[in-house]
Scaffold this active site. Structure first.
Site, PDB file in Angstrom:
ATOM      1  N   ASP A 149      53.119  34.039  38.386  1.00 54.12           N
ATOM      2  CA  ASP A 149      53.462  32.941  39.335  1.00 54.12           C
ATOM      3  C   ASP A 149      54.953  32.982  39.688  1.00 54.12           C
ATOM      4  O   ASP A 149      55.165  32.442  40.758  1.00 54.12           O
ATOM      5  CB  ASP A 149      52.833  31.650  38.808  1.00 54.12           C
ATOM      6  N   ILE A 193      42.679  40.233  40.584  1.00 51.69           N
ATOM      7  CA  ILE A 193      42.938  41.434  40.985  1.00 51.69           C
ATOM      8  C   ILE A 193      44.498  41.366  40.777  1.00 51.69           C
ATOM      9  O   ILE A 193      45.096  42.171  40.392  1.00 51.69           O
ATOM     10  CB  ILE A 193      42.585  41.770  42.249  1.00 51.69           C
TER      11      ILE A 193
HETATM   12  O1  F6P Z   1      49.358  31.457  35.296  1.00 50.13           O
HETATM   13  C1  F6P Z   1      49.086  32.453  35.929  1.00 50.13           C
HETATM   14  C2  F6P Z   1      47.775  32.340  36.567  1.00 50.13           C
HETATM   15  O2  F6P Z   1      47.281  33.708  37.017  1.00 50.13           O
HETATM   16  C3  F6P Z   1      47.686  31.183  37.864  1.00 50.13           C
HETATM   17  O3  F6P Z   1      48.317  31.687  38.951  1.00 50.13           O
HETATM   18  C4  F6P Z   1      46.271  31.186  38.103  1.00 50.13           C
HETATM   19  O4  F6P Z   1      46.010  29.644  38.642  1.00 50.13           O
HETATM   20  C5  F6P Z   1      45.748  30.942  36.694  1.00 50.13           C
HETATM   21  O5  F6P Z   1      46.641  31.939  35.943  1.00 50.13           O
HETATM   22  C6  F6P Z   1      44.612  31.464  36.310  1.00 50.13           C
HETATM   23  O6  F6P Z   1      44.321  31.443  34.837  1.00 50.13           O
HETATM   24  P1  F6P Z   1      42.978  31.882  34.057  1.00 50.13           P
HETATM   25  O7  F6P Z   1      43.001  33.361  34.120  1.00 50.13           O
HETATM   26  O8  F6P Z   1      42.881  31.315  32.765  1.00 50.13           O
HETATM   27  O9  F6P Z   1      41.715  31.225  35.018  1.00 50.13           O
END
Ligand code: F6P
Length: 333
Positions: free
Chosen positions: A140, A265
């Site tokens: 992010d 992805i």
């Molecule tokens: O913090 C990184 C991130 O990839 C975010 O962009 C996303 O909202 C979140 O993690 C998704 O998390 P998880 O894989 O736990 O659903």
């Protein structure tokens, strides 16, 4: 090329631990490799802690050798595995973790991850006195105190590759696409990707845009003969389903948009050269700061230099950089 701080080693350790926590990010492996090899080269034992803080509280860790990090620099994910450990938010759990580290003779820790990981790292070192250095590992790139985080460049390039393909079919069918990229609280991926793909619009949480304004812009573009096809890059935002709802709402303006959610992805795949070098330099620097008797810091980057940033600041402030978004606006038709 990064310039690494010149530091004087004023202490040493018998053993240190390294872990990856939170959402994984490409090039976390490169960071682990750098931490392990830097420490081993000066005679410090290294323990790889599995599944982030979860492995710390269940004593799930293994001694690492130089060859245990061979052939991982090109691999996505994290060989140590990762987890979002709710229990580590509790002080008694962190106390237990400190005991486990002491029992294993581990005297310092390198924690690689995003906001949650670095918050845990700060509380842990503050309460236990065990030195901790954090590395920003998150696709992010929303971590305060660093312009760049490990994995961001790879995620951006992965999304660009996908959107270039979507653009081909959008042009053939004269369609509008809403492409959702990751970024719960921040639009760094969306902005960078949107500029690089020539997106017609970029929607990010830092600049909320009302649906009416999106609808009217699309309608007036069409009337002006522009925009028979198009790409709108949407940062996922805090509420799941945002992009699907937006597509539904745009129907009221006569706009039929296809939705494509890139999702996880973006978290996988072989890291870019940029991320491998960034992660390697940060890994070396983390160990060097521990030897220079620093703790409670994260290694940040301004694109040229690596520097220590107090974890207290990292977790207190929100990273906000409107510059790139302003550039994106200048490029819209
Ligand atoms: O913090 C990184 C991130 O990839 C975010 O962009 C996303 O909202 C979140 O993690 C998704 O998390 P998880 O894989 O736990 O659903």
């Amino acid at each position: 090329m990064y310039s690494l701080p010149e530091l004087e080693a004023v202490r040493t350790f018998d053993a240190i631990g390294v872990l990856t926590s939170g959402g994984d990010a490409p090039a976390m492996n490169a960071a682990i490799r750098a931490v392990v090899r830097t420490a081993l080269n000066i005679g410090i034992k290294v323990y790889g802690i599995h599944r982030g803080y979860s492995g710390l509280i269940t004593d799930d860790m293994r001694r690492m050798s130089s060859s245990s990090v061979s052939n991982i620099i090109q691999r996505g994910g994290t060989i140590l595995k990762s987890d979002r450990c709710e229990a580590f938010k509790e002080a008694p759990t962190r106390r237990r973790a400190a005991e486990i580290l002491k029992q294993n003779g581990i005297q310092a820790l390198v924690a690689i991850g995003g906001d949650g990981t670095l918050t845990g790292a700060h509380l842990f070192t503050e309460e236990s006195g065990i030195p901790v250095v954090g590395l920003p590992g998150s696709i992010d790139n929303d971590i305060y105190g660093t312009d760049d985080s490990i994995g961001f460049d790879t995620a951006v390039n992965t999304a660009i590759g996908a959107i270039d393909r979507i653009r081909d079919t959008a042009l053939s069918h004269e369609r509008l696409f809403l492409v959702e990229v990751m970024g719960r609280n921040s639009g760094f991926i969306a902005t960078q990707v949107g500029i690089a793909c020539g997106a017609e619009m970029i929607l990010i949480p830092e600049h909320p845009t009302v649906v009416e304004s999106i609808g009217y812009t699309l309608v007036s573009n069409r009337k002006a003969g522009r925009g028979s096809s198009g790409i709108i890059v949407v940062a996922e935002g805090p509420e799941p389903g945002l992009t699907g709802r937006l597509a539904d709402q745009l129907r009221f303006f006569g706009e039929e948009a296809r939705v494509c959610i890139l999702g996880h992805i973006q978290r996988g795949g072989s890291p870019t050269g940029h991320d491998r070098v960034l992660a390697s330099c940060m890994g070396i620097t983390a160990v060097n700061y521990l030897l220079a008797d620093y703790s409670d810091i994260m290694i940040g980057s301004d694109g040229r230099q690596l520097m220590p940033v107090p974890l207290q600041d990292v977790i207190k402030y929100r990273k906000h950089d409107p510059r790139l978004y302003k550039i994106a606006l200048q490029l819209h038709k």
